[in-house]
Design an enzyme around this catalytic site. Structure first.
Site, PDB file in Angstrom:
ATOM      1  N   PRO A   3       0.834  -1.202   0.000  1.00 52.54           N
ATOM      2  CA  PRO A   3       0.000   0.000   0.000  1.00 52.54           C
ATOM      3  C   PRO A   3       0.873   1.259   0.000  1.00 52.54           C
ATOM      4  CG  PRO A   3      -0.845  -1.594   1.568  1.00 52.54           C
ATOM      5  CD  PRO A   3       0.480  -2.116   1.103  1.00 52.54           C
ATOM      6  N   GLU A   4       0.514   2.216  -0.850  1.00 57.20           N
ATOM      7  CA  GLU A   4       1.261   3.459  -0.963  1.00 57.20           C
ATOM      8  C   GLU A   4       0.422   4.605  -0.399  1.00 57.20           C
ATOM      9  OE1 GLU A   4       2.914   3.893  -4.926  1.00 57.20           O
ATOM     10  OE2 GLU A   4       3.097   1.726  -5.144  1.00 57.20           O
ATOM     11  N   ARG A  28       1.829 -12.143   5.253  1.00 54.61           N
ATOM     12  CA  ARG A  28       3.262 -12.373   5.050  1.00 54.61           C
ATOM     13  C   ARG A  28       4.110 -11.973   6.261  1.00 54.61           C
ATOM     14  NH1 ARG A  28       4.119 -10.331  -1.239  1.00 54.61           N
ATOM     15  NH2 ARG A  28       2.460 -11.597  -2.149  1.00 54.61           N
ATOM     16  N   HIS A  51      -4.956 -14.784   9.533  1.00 51.77           N
ATOM     17  CA  HIS A  51      -3.688 -14.116   9.831  1.00 51.77           C
ATOM     18  C   HIS A  51      -3.883 -12.841  10.656  1.00 51.77           C
ATOM     19  CE1 HIS A  51      -1.640 -16.926   7.175  1.00 51.77           C
ATOM     20  NE2 HIS A  51      -2.599 -16.713   6.298  1.00 51.77           N
TER      21      HIS A  51
END
Length: 280
Positions: A2-3, A112, A93
């Site tokens: 995400p930016e 991740r 997660h």
């Protein structure tokens, strides 16, 4: 990852959703995602605090607390920060859970496990390593065309290419691979152009492309390729607006040429060889 547009979307959502809410309890299920705090310290310092604000610096979400502390949340590659009712089943997660006083939970989810949460003293926020070295915010009023032109001029002795500079968080905060490619296509500048080759007019076009691209992406609530969702689990809508990113081998929407993809500045880079010619 995400930016700026994605993180700003989440920031705006959380500002309206959690400010004023009390943290009833905190459950850290994967302590390695905490930076600088033990599980016990983190949970005990946050219990009973209220969220007083939600900010952003570059790609980092900053949650301010009534205690004077702040939480830095970096989503990295696959992180999510979602606000959901307690009865909604938790994702596999889900690693950190903030139980709030309204039967909702703020959940940090990261498949991740590259993301992190860091608890810091709010008075020292500007001094922490994650914040201190960042460049200017491109959507701040202080980031004017004249300021950007000086920044480019100062870097022209460097042999770096423009793509490398745009994704350098020490130069400009918040722009990553997606929006660097989009900005360069909008401005008509090839990603391998040397900084010294940029004319005054091209620097102006680049500045305007930075501002317009980021603002439109925020209006569309970001780009979802894989894991990104906003604070309530909705995907972004900017995917169909992309000019070049993720479109290698497809036709350019401006000129019809085939979009190329190659590694530039260590990153997979998409560009149109006709719209974005290298300087002679």
């Amino acid at each position: 990852m995400p930016e700026l547009p994605e993180v700003e979307t989440i920031r705006g959502d959380l500002q309206s959703l959690i400010v004023g809410r009390e943290i009833i309890s905190v459950h850290v299920l994967l302590p390695k995602l905490l930076r600088g705090s033990s599980k016990q310290e983190f949970e005990s310092r946050l219990k009973g605090c209220r969220f007083t604000g939600v900010g952003r610096r570059a790609k980092i979400i900053i949650l301010t607390l009534s205690s004077g502390d702040c939480l830095l949340v970096h989503l990295k590659m696959s992180g999510r920060l979602v606000y959901l009712p307690v009865e909604v089943e938790r994702e596999k997660h889900t690693h950190v859970i903030f139980a709030l006083d309204n039967d909702y939970e703020l959940r940090f989810v990261d498949m991740r496990q590259f993301g992190y949460i860091k608890l810091v003293d709010g008075c020292l926020l500007d001094q922490v390593s994650e914040i201190a070295g960042l460049g200017p915010e491109p959507l701040d009023q202080s980031f004017s065309e004249a300021v950007f032109a000086r920044m480019i001029e100062e870097k022209k002795k460097s042999r770096r290419v423009i793509k490398a500079l745009l994704i350098d968080q020490k130069f400009i905060a918040g722009i990553g691979n997606i929006y660097a490619d989009e900005i360069l296509h909008t401005s008509g500048i090839h990603p391998e152009r040397q900084l010294a080759s940029l004319s005054k007019r091209e620097t102006e076009s680049l500045y305007l492309a930075i501002i317009s691209t980021l603002k439109v992406a925020i209006e569309f609530r970001g780009t979802t390729f894989d894991r990104y969702v906003d604070a309530v689990g909705r995907t972004g809508n900017y995917l169909e607006e992309l000019r070049v990113y993720g479109r290698g081998g497809e036709r350019c929407r401006e000129c019809g040429s085939t979009i190329e993809k190659k590694k530039i500045a260590g990153r997979g880079t998409n560009f149109c060889p006709r719209c974005q010619k290298l300087a002679r």
